[in-house]
Motif scaffolding. Sequence first.
Motif, short mmCIF file in Angstrom:
data_model
loop_
_atom_site.label_atom_id
_atom_site.label_comp_id
_atom_site.label_asym_id
_atom_site.label_seq_id
_atom_site.Cartn_x
_atom_site.Cartn_y
_atom_site.Cartn_z
N ALA A 13 19.70 13.64 78.44
CA ALA A 13 19.39 15.07 78.44
C ALA A 13 17.96 15.29 78.91
CB ALA A 13 19.59 15.65 77.05
N GLY A 14 17.80 16.28 79.76
CA GLY A 14 16.50 16.56 80.35
C GLY A 14 16.27 15.88 81.68
N SER A 62 25.20 29.65 83.75
CA SER A 62 24.87 28.50 82.91
C SER A 62 23.96 27.49 83.61
CB SER A 62 26.16 27.79 82.47
OG SER A 62 26.91 27.38 83.60
N ARG A 66 18.21 25.80 86.92
CA ARG A 66 18.24 24.34 86.71
C ARG A 66 18.85 23.61 87.89
NH1 ARG A 66 21.28 22.17 82.80
NH2 ARG A 66 22.87 23.82 82.84
N SER A 84 16.93 19.28 84.41
CA SER A 84 17.02 19.71 83.01
C SER A 84 18.46 19.64 82.50
CB SER A 84 16.46 21.13 82.85
OG SER A 84 15.12 21.19 83.29
N LYS A 86 21.84 19.00 80.54
CA LYS A 86 22.22 19.14 79.14
C LYS A 86 23.55 18.42 78.90
CE LYS A 86 20.30 23.84 79.16
NZ LYS A 86 20.61 25.27 78.90
N PRO A 87 23.82 18.04 77.67
CA PRO A 87 25.11 17.38 77.38
C PRO A 87 26.30 18.24 77.81
CG PRO A 87 23.62 17.04 75.56
CD PRO A 87 22.92 17.99 76.50
N GLU A 88 26.16 19.54 77.75
CA GLU A 88 27.27 20.42 78.15
C GLU A 88 27.49 20.45 79.66
OE1 GLU A 88 24.70 21.19 76.15
OE2 GLU A 88 24.01 23.26 76.49
N ASP A 89 26.61 19.81 80.42
CA ASP A 89 26.83 19.68 81.85
C ASP A 89 27.76 18.51 82.18
OD1 ASP A 89 23.37 20.48 82.32
OD2 ASP A 89 25.09 21.81 82.65
N SER A 122 22.93 12.86 74.82
CA SER A 122 21.95 13.61 74.00
C SER A 122 20.93 12.69 73.37
CB SER A 122 22.68 14.41 72.92
OG SER A 122 23.45 13.54 72.13
#
Length: 122
Positions: A13-14, A62, A66, A84, A86-89, A122
């Motif tokens: 993440a990130g 969403s 980014r 950037s 995210k786990p939801e990506d 994450s």
Amino acid sequence: VQLQASGGGLVQAGGSLRLSCAASGRTLAGYAMGWFRQAPGKEREFVAAIMWSTGSTNYADSVKGRFTISRDNTGSTVWLQMNSLKPEDTAVYYCASGPGYLSNRASVYIYWGQGTQVTVSS
């Protein structure tokens, strides 16, 4: 037309990844190119699109700020720079080509790549 997506992988993440979509059999110039993604158990969703002729872009809310979609000048490659993350990506990312206009609807895209897995831990 064949589309080959690549560049996926495992990232924290990130972090960042850059996806590529290379076309063969026909130039992509004059058409819209889109990136879509599908997470396990979810429907395929729009991520970003670019109109080759004008460079106009459209992004899902969403990923705005980014992700950046871009294309080369030869009509053969489109990229998706993802920052950037995210786990939801986490999803399989697909590139697609087809409409002569900018669209976020998967149904109007004609040609699809095979997908590349992006996993964000994450």
